[in-house]
Design a protein around this motif. Structure first.
Motif, PDB file in Angstrom:
ATOM      1  N   ILE A   4       9.466 -59.711 -55.391  1.00  0.00           N
ATOM      2  CA  ILE A   4       9.029 -58.346 -55.039  1.00  0.00           C
ATOM      3  C   ILE A   4       9.364 -57.365 -56.153  1.00  0.00           C
ATOM      4  N   MET A   5       8.319 -56.814 -56.756  1.00  0.00           N
ATOM      5  CA  MET A   5       8.513 -55.732 -57.725  1.00  0.00           C
ATOM      6  C   MET A   5       8.867 -54.462 -56.932  1.00  0.00           C
ATOM      7  N   GLY A   6       9.663 -53.595 -57.551  1.00  0.00           N
ATOM      8  CA  GLY A   6      10.022 -52.341 -56.873  1.00  0.00           C
ATOM      9  C   GLY A   6      10.774 -52.574 -55.578  1.00  0.00           C
ATOM     10  N   ALA A   7      11.548 -53.655 -55.515  1.00  0.00           N
ATOM     11  CA  ALA A   7      12.228 -54.005 -54.250  1.00  0.00           C
ATOM     12  C   ALA A   7      13.252 -52.951 -53.840  1.00  0.00           C
ATOM     13  N   THR A   8      13.758 -52.179 -54.807  1.00  0.00           N
ATOM     14  CA  THR A   8      14.712 -51.129 -54.442  1.00  0.00           C
ATOM     15  C   THR A   8      13.989 -49.811 -54.163  1.00  0.00           C
TER      16      THR A   8
ATOM     17  N   MET B 248      10.266 -47.722 -52.427  1.00  0.00           N
ATOM     18  CA  MET B 248       9.638 -47.498 -51.111  1.00  0.00           C
ATOM     19  C   MET B 248       8.811 -48.709 -50.650  1.00  0.00           C
ATOM     20  N   GLN B 249       7.810 -49.071 -51.444  1.00  0.00           N
ATOM     21  CA  GLN B 249       6.885 -50.115 -50.994  1.00  0.00           C
ATOM     22  C   GLN B 249       7.569 -51.475 -50.960  1.00  0.00           C
ATOM     23  N   GLY B 250       8.135 -51.851 -52.112  1.00  0.00           N
ATOM     24  CA  GLY B 250       8.785 -53.158 -52.205  1.00  0.00           C
ATOM     25  C   GLY B 250       9.968 -53.259 -51.254  1.00  0.00           C
ATOM     26  N   GLY B 251      10.687 -52.151 -51.082  1.00  0.00           N
ATOM     27  CA  GLY B 251      11.843 -52.137 -50.171  1.00  0.00           C
ATOM     28  C   GLY B 251      11.402 -52.410 -48.741  1.00  0.00           C
ATOM     29  N   GLY B 252      10.283 -51.809 -48.342  1.00  0.00           N
ATOM     30  CA  GLY B 252       9.766 -52.028 -46.982  1.00  0.00           C
ATOM     31  C   GLY B 252       9.441 -53.489 -46.760  1.00  0.00           C
ATOM     32  N   LEU B 253       8.840 -54.111 -47.769  1.00  0.00           N
ATOM     33  CA  LEU B 253       8.494 -55.536 -47.649  1.00  0.00           C
ATOM     34  C   LEU B 253       9.771 -56.390 -47.596  1.00  0.00           C
ATOM     35  N   ALA B 254      10.705 -56.088 -48.496  1.00  0.00           N
ATOM     36  CA  ALA B 254      11.947 -56.881 -48.541  1.00  0.00           C
ATOM     37  C   ALA B 254      12.662 -56.802 -47.190  1.00  0.00           C
ATOM     38  N   ARG B 255      12.799 -55.592 -46.655  1.00  0.00           N
ATOM     39  CA  ARG B 255      13.514 -55.447 -45.369  1.00  0.00           C
ATOM     40  C   ARG B 255      12.752 -56.129 -44.233  1.00  0.00           C
ATOM     41  N   ALA B 256      11.415 -56.035 -44.270  1.00  0.00           N
ATOM     42  CA  ALA B 256      10.628 -56.662 -43.190  1.00  0.00           C
ATOM     43  C   ALA B 256      10.885 -58.169 -43.165  1.00  0.00           C
ATOM     44  N   ILE B 257      10.920 -58.792 -44.346  1.00  0.00           N
ATOM     45  CA  ILE B 257      11.159 -60.243 -44.390  1.00  0.00           C
ATOM     46  C   ILE B 257      12.600 -60.552 -43.992  1.00  0.00           C
ATOM     47  N   LEU B 258      13.536 -59.786 -44.566  1.00  0.00           N
ATOM     48  CA  LEU B 258      14.959 -60.112 -44.354  1.00  0.00           C
ATOM     49  C   LEU B 258      15.394 -59.899 -42.901  1.00  0.00           C
ATOM     50  N   ARG B 259      14.724 -58.982 -42.210  1.00  0.00           N
ATOM     51  CA  ARG B 259      15.123 -58.712 -40.810  1.00  0.00           C
ATOM     52  C   ARG B 259      14.505 -59.712 -39.841  1.00  0.00           C
TER      53      ARG B 259
ATOM     54  N   GLY C 228       5.093 -51.858 -46.759  1.00  0.00           N
ATOM     55  CA  GLY C 228       5.708 -53.171 -46.946  1.00  0.00           C
ATOM     56  C   GLY C 228       5.575 -54.041 -45.711  1.00  0.00           C
ATOM     57  N   LYS C 229       5.672 -53.419 -44.529  1.00  0.00           N
ATOM     58  CA  LYS C 229       5.536 -54.214 -43.294  1.00  0.00           C
ATOM     59  C   LYS C 229       4.119 -54.780 -43.180  1.00  0.00           C
ATOM     60  N   CYS C 230       3.121 -53.987 -43.593  1.00  0.00           N
ATOM     61  CA  CYS C 230       1.738 -54.493 -43.581  1.00  0.00           C
ATOM     62  C   CYS C 230       1.596 -55.621 -44.604  1.00  0.00           C
ATOM     63  N   ALA C 231       2.235 -55.450 -45.757  1.00  0.00           N
ATOM     64  CA  ALA C 231       2.164 -56.498 -46.792  1.00  0.00           C
ATOM     65  C   ALA C 231       2.756 -57.797 -46.248  1.00  0.00           C
ATOM     66  N   TYR C 232       3.845 -57.678 -45.501  1.00  0.00           N
ATOM     67  CA  TYR C 232       4.446 -58.885 -44.896  1.00  0.00           C
ATOM     68  C   TYR C 232       3.428 -59.539 -43.961  1.00  0.00           C
ATOM     69  N   GLY C 233       2.738 -58.718 -43.183  1.00  0.00           N
ATOM     70  CA  GLY C 233       1.701 -59.247 -42.283  1.00  0.00           C
ATOM     71  C   GLY C 233       0.639 -60.014 -43.060  1.00  0.00           C
ATOM     72  N   ILE C 234       0.283 -59.504 -44.228  1.00  0.00           N
ATOM     73  CA  ILE C 234      -0.734 -60.180 -45.060  1.00  0.00           C
ATOM     74  C   ILE C 234      -0.208 -61.537 -45.542  1.00  0.00           C
ATOM     75  N   PHE C 235       1.032 -61.559 -46.029  1.00  0.00           N
ATOM     76  CA  PHE C 235       1.591 -62.847 -46.481  1.00  0.00           C
ATOM     77  C   PHE C 235       1.637 -63.841 -45.317  1.00  0.00           C
ATOM     78  N   LYS C 236       2.003 -63.336 -44.136  1.00  0.00           N
ATOM     79  CA  LYS C 236       2.130 -64.250 -42.978  1.00  0.00           C
ATOM     80  C   LYS C 236       0.789 -64.861 -42.579  1.00  0.00           C
TER      81      LYS C 236
END
Ligand code: NAP
Length: 324
Positions: free
Chosen positions: A9-13, A15-26, A206-214
């Motif tokens: 994840i680029m930009g994981a720290t 807004m966008q990347g952070g949202g994705l990282a937290r969505a997966i990690l939670r 990021g949460k939507c991005a997680y949905g796309i990966f899933k």
């Protein structure tokens, strides 16, 4: 248990990347693992992600070899550029190219490219309704991202083009929140006329991005436009009034006036809002609330987002030294 698929994840720290990282990690059941890419693995934000279970990998988007190392061995990547760090569309194009080439070199199975509309498809440079900026752009940070789409396509990457929307968080972090007018009544200032502005809680991207990966292959090769709501300036102000328990007005200005506000990027933001105003049908039409909600059932409405950030917004309205 099958090994988890790594998402770099680029930009994981951010807004966008952070949202994705937290969505997966939670998501304790997740089939994915987070590789958080950051320039500084010792920053507080990076360490917070590590505490949640992320692998931290140091890389800089300006160093293509470091990106290749950071993407190596991953299943997928979330690619986002950092326009406001330098405000150069040419540099943004280079950033996109470096990520796409690193994704190719790593043989990734799924890449999400966080893109925006190339406004020149709607309003050519010869159109004098708004000034041309930096020689060949109408809205540089939109045009460069849209132009970069072809880089991912040309390299034949398994890519999903994620069309994002205006973060409502800009009302807190980008100085766009309500400010007292000459009569002391707070107002939000936008050059949107009576047209609708698609917006979203940054965390929901990021949460939507997680949905796309899933969804696996379903969205590969597709463009997915997301928003959490479509609101006019008057509706935004009404929601602020309700959430803050005090009148907030919509201060409608012309794009010309907005461009002359003088803050860094004001001209570009004036063009951006004018584009959204003048091409409301096309711009809103490229974003889909139902799809966003199907990818992210927790998608927030503007009122829900306001409720979460009410005290922060109220604090910004207070004169210095006064606490709410
Ligand atoms: N504001 C909006 O309404 C909006 C809407 C749609 C799209 N966008 C776009 O969103 C993009 C920014 O994404 P964001 O808001 O998620 O970012 P952000 O919250 O501002 O975070 C910036 C991130 O960029 C990373 N970063 C900065 N320079 C880097 C570099 N040279 N190499 C590697 N990482 C670097 C930082 O990581 P470290 O410091 O940890 O390295 C940080 O995580 C912009 O291109 C903007 O145009 C914004």
């Amino acid at each position: 248990m099958a090994e988890k698929k790594i998402i770099a994840i680029m930009g994981a720290t951010g807004m966008q990347g952070g949202g994705l990282a937290r969505a997966i990690l939670r998501d304790k059941e997740s089939k994915f693992a987070v590789r958080a890419i950051t320039r500084d693995v010792n920053s507080e934000k990076a360490k917070e992600l590590a505490k949640l279970g992320a692998e931290l990998v140091a890389a800089d988007i300006d160093d293509p070899e470091s990106l290749k190392r950071a993407f190596s061995g991953a299943y997928g990547a979330y690619c986002v550029t950092f326009y406001w760090a330098h405000m150069s569309p040419e540099k943004e194009l280079e950033e996109a190219r470096s990520m796409a080439e690193a994704a190719k070199a790593a043989g990734l199975k799924h890449v999400i490219w966080s893109t925006l509309d190339d406004t020149r498809r709607y309003i050519p440079l010869s159109d004098t309704r708004m000034p041309t900026l930096m020689g060949k752009y109408k809205v540089p940070h939109y045009d460069a991202k849209g132009e970069a789409d072809h880089i991912f396509r040309d390299l034949r990457l398994p890519v999903t083009f994620l069309l994002t929307s205006f973060y409502w968080d800009n009302f807190i972090h980008f100085g766009l929140g309500p400010k007292p007018g000459p009569d002391g009544i707070p107002a939000i200032t936008l050059p949107m006329g009576d047209k609708k502005l698609p917006g979203i809680a940054a965390e929901d991207i990021g949460k939507c991005a997680y949905g796309i990966f899933k969804k696996g292959r379903k969205y590969i090769g597709k463009t997915v436009g997301i928003a959490g709501g479509f609101l006019t300036g008057a509706q935004i102000a009404a929601s602020f009034s309700k959430a803050l328990g005090q009148e907030v007005r919509y201060n409608e200005v012309s794009p010309e006036a907005y461009r002359s506000f003088g803050y860094p990027g004001a001209e570009e933001m004036g063009n951006m809002f004018q584009f959204k105003r003048d091409f409301e049908k096309e711009y809103c039409g490229a974003r889909n609330l139902k799809v966003a909600r199907s990818l992210n059932p927790e998608l927030q409405t503007f009122d829900e987002w306001l409720e979460c950030f009410r005290s922060q917004i109220l604090a910004q309205l207070q004169p210095a030294g006064v606490t709410a």
